[in-house]
Design a protein around this motif. Structure first.
Motif, PDB file in Angstrom:
ATOM      1  N   ILE A  10       8.897 -27.776  21.573  1.00  0.00           N
ATOM      2  CA  ILE A  10       9.303 -29.027  21.343  1.00  0.00           C
ATOM      3  C   ILE A  10       9.352 -29.477  19.900  1.00  0.00           C
ATOM      4  CG2 ILE A  10       8.757 -31.369  21.851  1.00  0.00           C
ATOM      5  CD1 ILE A  10       7.309 -30.371  24.345  1.00  0.00           C
ATOM      6  N   ARG A  11      10.718 -29.549  19.416  1.00  0.00           N
ATOM      7  CA  ARG A  11      10.979 -29.969  17.933  1.00  0.00           C
ATOM      8  C   ARG A  11      11.951 -30.986  17.829  1.00  0.00           C
ATOM      9  NH1 ARG A  11      15.836 -28.450  18.413  1.00  0.00           N
ATOM     10  NH2 ARG A  11      16.728 -26.429  19.247  1.00  0.00           N
ATOM     11  N   LEU A  12      12.285 -31.507  16.698  1.00  0.00           N
ATOM     12  CA  LEU A  12      13.489 -32.530  16.552  1.00  0.00           C
ATOM     13  C   LEU A  12      14.498 -31.966  16.858  1.00  0.00           C
ATOM     14  CD1 LEU A  12      13.955 -35.144  15.070  1.00  0.00           C
ATOM     15  CD2 LEU A  12      14.359 -33.879  13.025  1.00  0.00           C
ATOM     16  N   ILE A  13      15.553 -32.818  17.573  1.00  0.00           N
ATOM     17  CA  ILE A  13      16.649 -32.404  18.131  1.00  0.00           C
ATOM     18  C   ILE A  13      17.511 -32.133  16.832  1.00  0.00           C
ATOM     19  CG2 ILE A  13      17.689 -34.789  17.780  1.00  0.00           C
ATOM     20  CD1 ILE A  13      18.709 -34.327  20.677  1.00  0.00           C
ATOM     21  N   GLN A  14      18.371 -31.203  17.167  1.00  0.00           N
ATOM     22  CA  GLN A  14      19.518 -30.391  16.159  1.00  0.00           C
ATOM     23  C   GLN A  14      20.935 -30.882  16.762  1.00  0.00           C
ATOM     24  OE1 GLN A  14      18.469 -26.687  15.731  1.00  0.00           O
ATOM     25  NE2 GLN A  14      16.429 -27.020  14.890  1.00  0.00           N
ATOM     26  N   GLN A  15      21.815 -30.979  16.068  1.00  0.00           N
ATOM     27  CA  GLN A  15      23.117 -30.968  16.325  1.00  0.00           C
ATOM     28  C   GLN A  15      23.727 -29.765  17.152  1.00  0.00           C
ATOM     29  OE1 GLN A  15      24.927 -34.396  15.105  1.00  0.00           O
ATOM     30  NE2 GLN A  15      25.497 -33.774  17.096  1.00  0.00           N
ATOM     31  N   GLU A  16      23.011 -28.620  16.833  1.00  0.00           N
ATOM     32  CA  GLU A  16      23.413 -27.533  17.370  1.00  0.00           C
ATOM     33  C   GLU A  16      23.014 -27.465  19.109  1.00  0.00           C
ATOM     34  OE1 GLU A  16      21.560 -27.422  14.501  1.00  0.00           O
ATOM     35  OE2 GLU A  16      23.393 -27.215  13.165  1.00  0.00           O
ATOM     36  N   GLN A  27      25.792 -28.266  22.973  1.00  0.00           N
ATOM     37  CA  GLN A  27      26.127 -27.662  24.117  1.00  0.00           C
ATOM     38  C   GLN A  27      25.024 -27.506  25.503  1.00  0.00           C
ATOM     39  OE1 GLN A  27      29.594 -26.220  24.497  1.00  0.00           O
ATOM     40  NE2 GLN A  27      28.884 -26.077  26.422  1.00  0.00           N
ATOM     41  N   ASP A  28      23.728 -27.111  25.039  1.00  0.00           N
ATOM     42  CA  ASP A  28      22.997 -27.256  25.860  1.00  0.00           C
ATOM     43  C   ASP A  28      22.479 -28.456  26.657  1.00  0.00           C
ATOM     44  OD1 ASP A  28      22.487 -24.484  25.523  1.00  0.00           O
ATOM     45  OD2 ASP A  28      20.601 -24.687  24.410  1.00  0.00           O
ATOM     46  N   LEU A  29      22.513 -29.542  26.021  1.00  0.00           N
ATOM     47  CA  LEU A  29      22.200 -31.005  26.283  1.00  0.00           C
ATOM     48  C   LEU A  29      23.265 -31.478  27.133  1.00  0.00           C
ATOM     49  CD1 LEU A  29      20.284 -32.280  23.419  1.00  0.00           C
ATOM     50  CD2 LEU A  29      19.272 -31.867  25.534  1.00  0.00           C
ATOM     51  N   PHE A  30      24.628 -30.805  27.001  1.00  0.00           N
ATOM     52  CA  PHE A  30      25.679 -31.312  27.930  1.00  0.00           C
ATOM     53  C   PHE A  30      25.339 -31.050  29.331  1.00  0.00           C
ATOM     54  CE2 PHE A  30      30.122 -30.962  29.663  1.00  0.00           C
ATOM     55  CZ  PHE A  30      30.597 -32.083  29.167  1.00  0.00           C
ATOM     56  N   ASN A  69      27.990 -37.128  19.507  1.00  0.00           N
ATOM     57  CA  ASN A  69      27.951 -38.576  18.753  1.00  0.00           C
ATOM     58  C   ASN A  69      26.420 -39.130  19.011  1.00  0.00           C
ATOM     59  OD1 ASN A  69      30.405 -38.292  17.813  1.00  0.00           O
ATOM     60  ND2 ASN A  69      31.442 -39.523  19.485  1.00  0.00           N
ATOM     61  N   MET A  70      26.050 -38.873  20.419  1.00  0.00           N
ATOM     62  CA  MET A  70      24.746 -39.263  20.766  1.00  0.00           C
ATOM     63  C   MET A  70      23.547 -38.859  19.782  1.00  0.00           C
ATOM     64  SD  MET A  70      23.428 -39.787  24.677  1.00  0.00           S
ATOM     65  CE  MET A  70      23.184 -38.143  25.019  1.00  0.00           C
ATOM     66  N   ILE A  71      23.628 -37.386  19.797  1.00  0.00           N
ATOM     67  CA  ILE A  71      22.744 -36.733  18.880  1.00  0.00           C
ATOM     68  C   ILE A  71      22.797 -37.312  17.276  1.00  0.00           C
ATOM     69  CG2 ILE A  71      22.093 -34.427  17.805  1.00  0.00           C
ATOM     70  CD1 ILE A  71      22.964 -33.026  20.668  1.00  0.00           C
ATOM     71  N   HIS A  72      24.094 -37.403  17.134  1.00  0.00           N
ATOM     72  CA  HIS A  72      24.352 -37.792  15.679  1.00  0.00           C
ATOM     73  C   HIS A  72      23.594 -39.040  15.609  1.00  0.00           C
ATOM     74  CE1 HIS A  72      26.232 -38.780  11.816  1.00  0.00           C
ATOM     75  NE2 HIS A  72      26.417 -40.059  12.299  1.00  0.00           N
ATOM     76  N   TYR A  73      23.633 -40.171  16.485  1.00  0.00           N
ATOM     77  CA  TYR A  73      23.079 -41.454  16.258  1.00  0.00           C
ATOM     78  C   TYR A  73      21.522 -41.285  16.365  1.00  0.00           C
ATOM     79  CZ  TYR A  73      20.947 -45.898  18.031  1.00  0.00           C
ATOM     80  OH  TYR A  73      20.024 -46.826  18.009  1.00  0.00           O
ATOM     81  N   TRP A  74      20.789 -40.539  17.362  1.00  0.00           N
ATOM     82  CA  TRP A  74      19.568 -40.185  17.415  1.00  0.00           C
ATOM     83  C   TRP A  74      18.793 -39.655  16.004  1.00  0.00           C
ATOM     84  CZ3 TRP A  74      19.749 -37.246  22.725  1.00  0.00           C
ATOM     85  CH2 TRP A  74      19.911 -38.246  23.901  1.00  0.00           C
ATOM     86  N   MET A  92      11.952 -18.919  27.607  1.00  0.00           N
ATOM     87  CA  MET A  92      12.552 -17.702  28.162  1.00  0.00           C
ATOM     88  C   MET A  92      14.026 -17.617  28.328  1.00  0.00           C
ATOM     89  SD  MET A  92      11.081 -14.998  29.916  1.00  0.00           S
ATOM     90  CE  MET A  92      10.026 -15.190  31.289  1.00  0.00           C
ATOM     91  N   LEU A  93      14.310 -18.826  28.588  1.00  0.00           N
ATOM     92  CA  LEU A  93      15.878 -19.223  28.797  1.00  0.00           C
ATOM     93  C   LEU A  93      16.648 -19.027  27.459  1.00  0.00           C
ATOM     94  CD1 LEU A  93      15.989 -21.785  31.667  1.00  0.00           C
ATOM     95  CD2 LEU A  93      16.566 -19.388  31.994  1.00  0.00           C
ATOM     96  N   LYS A  94      15.834 -19.513  26.514  1.00  0.00           N
ATOM     97  CA  LYS A  94      16.572 -19.732  25.168  1.00  0.00           C
ATOM     98  C   LYS A  94      17.453 -20.960  25.237  1.00  0.00           C
ATOM     99  CE  LYS A  94      15.265 -15.021  23.559  1.00  0.00           C
ATOM    100  NZ  LYS A  94      15.284 -13.829  23.586  1.00  0.00           N
ATOM    101  N   GLN A  95      17.171 -21.996  25.874  1.00  0.00           N
ATOM    102  CA  GLN A  95      18.203 -23.032  25.991  1.00  0.00           C
ATOM    103  C   GLN A  95      17.239 -24.398  25.976  1.00  0.00           C
ATOM    104  OE1 GLN A  95      19.661 -22.597  30.111  1.00  0.00           O
ATOM    105  NE2 GLN A  95      21.382 -21.277  29.150  1.00  0.00           N
ATOM    106  N   VAL A  96      18.025 -25.210  25.618  1.00  0.00           N
ATOM    107  CA  VAL A  96      17.361 -26.898  25.316  1.00  0.00           C
ATOM    108  C   VAL A  96      17.558 -27.438  26.662  1.00  0.00           C
ATOM    109  CG1 VAL A  96      17.541 -28.904  24.404  1.00  0.00           C
ATOM    110  CG2 VAL A  96      18.066 -27.084  22.818  1.00  0.00           C
TER     111      VAL A  96
END
Length: 187
Positions: free
Chosen positions: A17-23, A26-29, A61-66, A85-89
């Protein structure tokens, strides 16, 4: 510790669990584009937003705002939950110490958004167990509150297992609207 000067990282053998990143977009979509996840997202007092993203650009845009809210305004911290294990957010956690004229003042308000396949008691419990103590430390708050209406059966079981209890109090929004279904745990 000032969470707004240096965002801490929490991890165990399953999650990071870490600060959100613009990268992470894709996973958060997969989280914010899934209409079946919408009822599980807490958008109380978010000025009408329901966090649904029809396009990847919306997540961007949502991540940019956050990140702007975190770095510039210090209003809240939005963390990404990485399944190692999944290597995904697989979701996000929003946390802030709420100051208000109601019961939920000096309260670490927790928003937990996860993919549909992680809305399971054991997975939610693992995440709550990881983040509970750090929230008290980072925000020096007297309680943590999170929303869970009656239809969130798995989440309610996880909250109960981790020591949260249903609050009879309503959270009063900045627009004076009352919000219900909050579960709390005291320090």
């Amino acid at each position: 510790m000032n969470v707004y000067e240096k965002c801490p990282v929490v991890e165990n053998e399953t999650y990071l669990i870490r600060l959100i990143q613009q990268e992470d977009e894709q996973d958060l979509f997969a989280v914010y584009h899934d209409k079946l996840v919408l009822p599980f997202l807490n958008s109380d007092n978010c000025h009408g937003s329901n966090f649904y993203c029809s396009k990847l650009e919306d997540v961007h845009n949502m991540i940019h705002y956050w990140l702007l809210e975190y770095h510039e305004y210090k209003g809240f911290v939005r963390l990404s939950i990485v399944d190692k294990m999944l290597k995904q957010v697989i979701g996000t956690i929003e946390i802030f110490n709420r100051t208000a004229n109601d019961y939920f003042t000096d309260c670490g308000l927790l928003r937990l958004d996860v993919r549909r396949d992680f809305e399971i008691k054991t997975k939610l419990s693992d995440i709550l167990k990881m983040i509970q103590q750090p929230i008290f430390e980072w925000f020096n708050c007297k309680r943590i509150a999170t929303k869970a209406p009656v239809y969130m059966v798995e989440r309610l079981e996880a909250l109960t297992q981790e020591g949260f209890v249903k609050s009879e109090e309503s959270l009063i929004g900045s627009d004076q609207k009352k919000y219900y279904d909050y579960w709390i745990i005291e320090k």
